[in-house]
Design an enzyme around this catalytic site. Structure first.
Site, mmCIF file in Angstrom:
data_model
loop_
_atom_site.group_PDB
_atom_site.id
_atom_site.type_symbol
_atom_site.label_atom_id
_atom_site.label_comp_id
_atom_site.label_asym_id
_atom_site.label_seq_id
_atom_site.Cartn_x
_atom_site.Cartn_y
_atom_site.Cartn_z
ATOM 1 N N GLY A 1 0.819 -1.214 0.000
ATOM 2 C CA GLY A 1 0.000 0.000 0.000
ATOM 3 C C GLY A 1 0.850 1.261 0.000
ATOM 4 N N HIS B 1 -0.899 17.183 3.202
ATOM 5 C CA HIS B 1 -2.110 17.802 3.727
ATOM 6 C C HIS B 1 -1.767 19.201 4.239
ATOM 7 C CE1 HIS B 1 -4.011 14.027 3.370
ATOM 8 N NE2 HIS B 1 -4.305 13.754 4.626
ATOM 9 N N CYS C 1 -3.721 11.093 9.961
ATOM 10 C CA CYS C 1 -2.726 12.009 9.375
ATOM 11 C C CYS C 1 -3.025 13.486 9.663
ATOM 12 C CB CYS C 1 -2.611 11.776 7.880
ATOM 13 S SG CYS C 1 -4.202 11.564 7.065
ATOM 14 N N SER D 1 -1.698 -10.231 -3.454
ATOM 15 C CA SER D 1 -0.342 -9.720 -3.703
ATOM 16 C C SER D 1 0.740 -10.744 -3.357
ATOM 17 C CB SER D 1 -0.077 -8.478 -2.843
ATOM 18 O OG SER D 1 -1.060 -7.526 -3.050
ATOM 19 N N SER E 1 -3.699 11.069 -1.586
ATOM 20 C CA SER E 1 -2.945 9.911 -1.101
ATOM 21 C C SER E 1 -3.468 9.437 0.254
ATOM 22 C CB SER E 1 -1.449 10.220 -1.015
ATOM 23 O OG SER E 1 -1.239 11.385 -0.266
ATOM 24 N N GLY E 2 -4.187 10.302 0.963
ATOM 25 C CA GLY E 2 -4.812 9.892 2.223
ATOM 26 C C GLY E 2 -5.835 8.780 2.004
#
Ligand code: A2P
Length: 349
Positions: free
Chosen positions: A15, A245, A132, A43, A162-163
């Site tokens: 990830g 962010h 985050c 995966s 991307s969060g």
């Protein structure tokens, strides 16, 4: 280095956060032989980059955690709830990036610059890594809270795609390319088009009119700063930025404090870089942005520090950080370093 003789499992290694954890561990030269990369069955058998090396990805479901000293989980709440206790029972210290355990009284919620001492109090062998948005906020708030006490915080976030993980990154790229080629942007991860747009909803709505993401900021800020009296309100907005962010933060302190004093406090604080010179010729010195300052970097950048015109004990800040690094992967690795430095990664239960 203390982490160098530990066996470390990366759960969610394929990830966005997992891969950044591996990058950070490689920067710290943790030997590849000490690492185990884990992800879902789909995966298993693939490889992830690790510095000059590659690591084989194993299926989490079939993995025996015996012998793992530290497990860095970033594979979502359901996976954490299912597997973290098993790792902890097998003797690993789990550092989990999901929201699964953050509010449990017997799970510490830790930011390495703010409450590092809390890692030691982990009766379940699990330590939670904050959301985050909370992470970068509390790094900036903690020095001010210690100096003047924070009564109230009002924060609006500008959160990068991307969060939302790898699929969020893919969606912004795909939609941008489609729209520039006069094709439709098809929303999949986000509820509407994110390219050239912004979305005032992250996660589900709750009965009080706030979203789950906003309430994470409220509850986690209080828990990390150890002060339930702090009043917090948040508006979380998704913006078409890949990494980093940003937050516009209005603070009311208990004791009066000047903007100059806040600037000096933040300059001296660990993990913070102040970029706040509106008169600077060089634009990069005036204020930080996700692209020009934070993306791929470790510090929390703070600028636009000023007295709030509308309140006598008010301070306004602009706070920017790489949500995948400090906001997730870096803090998790820093917590692992704190655990490894104890000289015993295993918990006596
Ligand atoms: P996989 O790539 O095999 O799906 P992101 O937040 O970037 O979407 O990444 C989520 C990470 O969590 C990925 O590494 C993903 O692995 C992993 N993951 C998701 N669900 C599971 C699961 N049930 N078991 C193990 N790993 C999981």
């Amino acid at each position: 280095m203390t982490m160098h003789n530990k066996t470390i499992a990366i759960v969610g290694a394929t990830g966005a956060v997992g891969q950044t954890m591996l990058e950070i561990l490689a920067e710290r030269r943790v030997p590849a032989a000490n690492l185990v990369a884990l992800a879902s069955e789909r995966s298993a058998g693939s490889f992830v980059d690790y510095g000059e090396d590659e690591l084989l990805v194993h299926d989490l479901a079939g993995f025996d955690p015996a012998g793992v000293d530290i497990a860095l989980f970033s594979a979502g709440g359901d996976t954490a709830r299912r597997y973290a206790p098993t790792f902890a029972q097998a003797g690993a210290v789990v550092i989990d990036n999901s929201s699964a355990f953050r509010h449990d009284d017997d799970v510490p919620l830790v930011v390495s610059e703010v409450n590092p001492e809390a890692v030691a109090k982990r009766p379940r062998g699990i330590i939670a890594n904050p959301n985050c948005s909370t992470m970068q906020l509390v790094v900036a708030l903690a020095p001010i809270h210690r100096a003047a006490g924070i009564e109230r915080v009002n924060v609006t976030t500008y959160q990068s795609v991307s969060g939302a993980g790898g699929s969020g990154l893919e969606e912004l790229g795909r939609q941008t390319a489609a729209l520039l080629s006069f094709q439709d942007a098809e929303p999949q991860t986000f509820p509407v088009q994110i390219a050239f747009n912004l979305i005032p909803q992250i996660d589900a709505f709750l009965d009080n009119g706030y979203t789950r993401e906003e309430m994470k900021v409220v509850r986690e800020t209080r828990k990390i700063l150890g002060d339930d009296a702090i009043r917090v309100s948040a508006t979380a907005v998704r913006v078409p930025v890949f990494y980093g962010h940003s937050e516009a933060v209005s603070i009311e302190t208990r004791e009066p404090i000047t903007a100059d004093a806040v600037r000096a406090l933040l300059r001296a604080a660990p993990g913070i870089e102040v970029v706040d010179d509106p008169a600077a010729e060089e634009v990069a010195k005036r204020w930080p942005t996700p692209v020009t300052h934070a993306s791929g970097k470790d510090p929390v950048y703070v600028g636009r520090i000023r007295q709030d015109l509308s309140h006598e004990r008010g301070i306004v800040l602009w706070v920017v950080a790489d949500n995948i690094r400090k906001g997730a992967a870096l803090n998790a690795v820093q917590l692992a370093e704190l655990v490894a430095a104890e000289g015993r990664a295993r918990i006596e239960s």
